[in-house]
Motif scaffolding. Sequence first.
Motif, mmCIF file in Angstrom:
data_model
loop_
_atom_site.group_PDB
_atom_site.id
_atom_site.type_symbol
_atom_site.label_atom_id
_atom_site.label_comp_id
_atom_site.label_asym_id
_atom_site.label_seq_id
_atom_site.Cartn_x
_atom_site.Cartn_y
_atom_site.Cartn_z
ATOM 1 N N SER B 85 0.973 -1.254 0.112
ATOM 2 C CA SER B 85 -0.093 0.117 0.019
ATOM 3 C C SER B 85 0.950 1.480 0.012
ATOM 4 O O SER B 85 0.592 2.366 -0.675
ATOM 5 N N ARG B 88 2.753 2.032 -3.373
ATOM 6 C CA ARG B 88 1.912 2.190 -4.486
ATOM 7 C C ARG B 88 1.918 3.524 -4.680
ATOM 8 O O ARG B 88 1.684 4.130 -5.815
ATOM 9 N N PHE B 89 2.236 4.389 -3.833
ATOM 10 C CA PHE B 89 2.369 5.976 -3.979
ATOM 11 C C PHE B 89 3.521 6.245 -4.906
ATOM 12 O O PHE B 89 3.226 7.270 -5.577
ATOM 13 N N ARG B 91 6.255 5.249 -8.036
ATOM 14 C CA ARG B 91 6.271 4.373 -9.271
ATOM 15 C C ARG B 91 7.139 3.330 -9.002
ATOM 16 O O ARG B 91 8.265 3.068 -9.464
ATOM 17 N N LEU B 190 -0.207 11.996 4.248
ATOM 18 C CA LEU B 190 0.772 12.483 3.309
ATOM 19 C C LEU B 190 0.708 13.932 2.842
ATOM 20 O O LEU B 190 -0.283 14.499 2.875
ATOM 21 N N THR B 191 1.916 14.755 2.880
ATOM 22 C CA THR B 191 1.902 16.071 2.816
ATOM 23 C C THR B 191 3.117 16.293 1.829
ATOM 24 O O THR B 191 4.057 15.806 1.418
ATOM 25 N N ILE B 192 3.086 17.568 1.346
ATOM 26 C CA ILE B 192 4.128 18.188 0.430
ATOM 27 C C ILE B 192 4.975 19.073 1.249
ATOM 28 O O ILE B 192 4.327 19.926 1.803
ATOM 29 N N PRO B 210 10.716 20.072 -4.362
ATOM 30 C CA PRO B 210 9.332 19.608 -3.528
ATOM 31 C C PRO B 210 9.747 18.121 -3.245
ATOM 32 O O PRO B 210 10.196 17.144 -3.833
ATOM 33 N N VAL B 212 7.822 14.734 -0.868
ATOM 34 C CA VAL B 212 6.626 14.035 -0.387
ATOM 35 C C VAL B 212 6.968 13.372 0.789
ATOM 36 O O VAL B 212 8.107 12.921 1.152
ATOM 37 N N ALA B 235 9.535 14.509 -4.889
ATOM 38 C CA ALA B 235 8.102 14.667 -5.305
ATOM 39 C C ALA B 235 7.774 14.139 -6.611
ATOM 40 O O ALA B 235 6.911 13.722 -7.306
ATOM 41 N N PHE B 238 6.660 10.755 -7.600
ATOM 42 C CA PHE B 238 5.761 10.495 -6.814
ATOM 43 C C PHE B 238 4.311 10.218 -7.837
ATOM 44 O O PHE B 238 4.189 11.053 -8.598
ATOM 45 N N ARG B 239 3.549 9.385 -7.663
ATOM 46 C CA ARG B 239 2.440 9.212 -8.337
ATOM 47 C C ARG B 239 1.392 8.458 -7.643
ATOM 48 O O ARG B 239 1.615 7.189 -6.953
ATOM 49 N N TYR B 240 0.125 8.862 -7.604
ATOM 50 C CA TYR B 240 -0.830 8.254 -6.844
ATOM 51 C C TYR B 240 -2.052 8.091 -8.011
ATOM 52 O O TYR B 240 -2.498 8.878 -8.416
ATOM 53 N N GLN B 241 -2.641 7.036 -7.985
ATOM 54 C CA GLN B 241 -3.928 6.802 -8.742
ATOM 55 C C GLN B 241 -5.154 6.009 -7.816
ATOM 56 O O GLN B 241 -4.985 5.266 -6.979
ATOM 57 N N ILE B 242 -6.191 6.263 -8.320
ATOM 58 C CA ILE B 242 -7.273 5.965 -7.324
ATOM 59 C C ILE B 242 -8.671 5.903 -8.407
ATOM 60 O O ILE B 242 -8.558 6.700 -9.464
#
Lengths: 245, 245
Positions: B85, B88-89, B91, B190-192, B210, B212, B235, B238-242
């Motif tokens: 999990s 997954r955030f 790549r 999760l913040t930037i 930046p 993550v 950052a 970083f990649r998040y898919q939903i």
Amino acid sequence: MSAWKEGSDARLPLYQRLREEIMDRIASGEWPPGETIPTEAELTRRYNIAVGTVRRAIDTLVNEGLLERSQGRGTFVRRPDFDASFFRFFRQVNAAGQSRVPTSRILSASLQTPPPAAAKALELTEHESCICLERLRAMEDGSLLAEKIWLPASRFSGLLEIPLEQFDNLLYPFYEARFGQSIGSARETLTIDSADAATADMLGIAPRDPVVVIERTALGYDRTPLEYRCSMGAAATFRYQIEIS
Amino acid sequence: MSAWKEGSDARLPLYQRLREEIMDRIASGEWPPGETIPTEAELTRRYNIAVGTVRRAIDTLVNEGLLERSQGRGTFVRRPDFDASFFRFFRQVNAAGQSRVPTSRILSASLQTPPPAAAKALELTEHESCICLERLRAMEDGSLLAEKIWLPASRFSGLLEIPLEQFDNLLYPFYEARFGQSIGSARETLTIDSADAATADMLGIAPRDPVVVIERTALGYDRTPLEYRCSMGAAATFRYQIEIS
DNA sequence: GGTCAAAATTCATATAGATGAATAGATAAC
DNA sequence: GTTATCTATTCATCTATATGAATTTTGACC
């Protein structure tokens, strides 16, 4: 006297077949969002299966968020709430714990040749034009979200004649009411980027400041892409929480 | 001859009461992760309820990811897969579509007074010390993740005597094997942020780029906080898919 | 000891039916 | 007309049972 559709695979369990039947009915618009589906007793009769099996099929769909049960009233086709899931990314919960819809203003609407990303998402060729909307949304905490929205012109003809002030705050009910296009699901990708000058200006941040980019492809109930949108917000206001178990 | 625990609320439906009973048994360690729970027939006898009711209770827990069924073998307490999990955030899917565990190296381990964030997350007072680990993880694509991990010293005594090379790649099985501390769930935020000089150097990016930031509080099955960790990655990777529906 | 087949165990699917609770609509009383 | 009550509808919970499928265990056999 089988009520099953042709595509139904007899090797599958009954409850799964019924589940697909119901999904098909929703996708085709036969059972529109907000309305009830037939009662459990009715489905029992129509497909000649036991109530337990009907309930199991409905259970899975309720779990997936497609249906909503209400004791004594019936089972309803749920209208998905995209904005709640979307704004969860940002700090958009007020003291009461509920998120409010931000105010939004359409800046422009125009006919365009789709840029590559939009063409791909909307499955358009170079020859098919699309409508591009620019929108600015103001969050409760004062932060801003800059959006570009692309729609296939063929499905939204007449949109450009609508004055910008007459666009509703929420676009999906607006699409449904004015153009009969209902959104059933969406795919989002979230990435981080640095703000270019124009975006930084719109969002009121410094150039090169990090921004969160959310690309969304929204699909109809039959999974046709109906909208592609790209939203950008200052990364400083971004916050995402998740529970793992 | 009621097998129900005291806390069980007789007003609740049976399947919900059984669900809580099972959860309690898992939390107390009576039914440890990886092992089977009693069979449906056994639970039927023990609580004197119908199989359908037992199945419903188990169904909900399977749905919530706490249990896993295997036809013919039994129903197992699931060991949650945090890393899947988490990564997954980023790549972290190779060509085959499966994510590989990144290699990791512990840079340091030391006894500290907990900084405020860690003390709060771990529910420690100022007088209780904690262990701080620094770790660097290398992803498949070459990007890096810098982590700081805080543990309550009282529950991990002896950890500082372990040579840094002997730490396992995955820490949670390591905690379980060496200290008997099993992680049951976690909360992530999760913040930037912008990279400070030290972090930028570690991650091989420019200062102000930046990053993550993922803060995680990991809890035991009884919901005691056992670990607080703060991970930072560039950052850009970083990649998040939903999917929303 | 190793192998194959039968038996036992355990979850998966499906049916049938009973009782309870929430809701909506119709009816009666005022 | 308004209100209160009754009734029908519809989903919620629970029991009981039967058959099938995947897996493990057992035991005979070589």
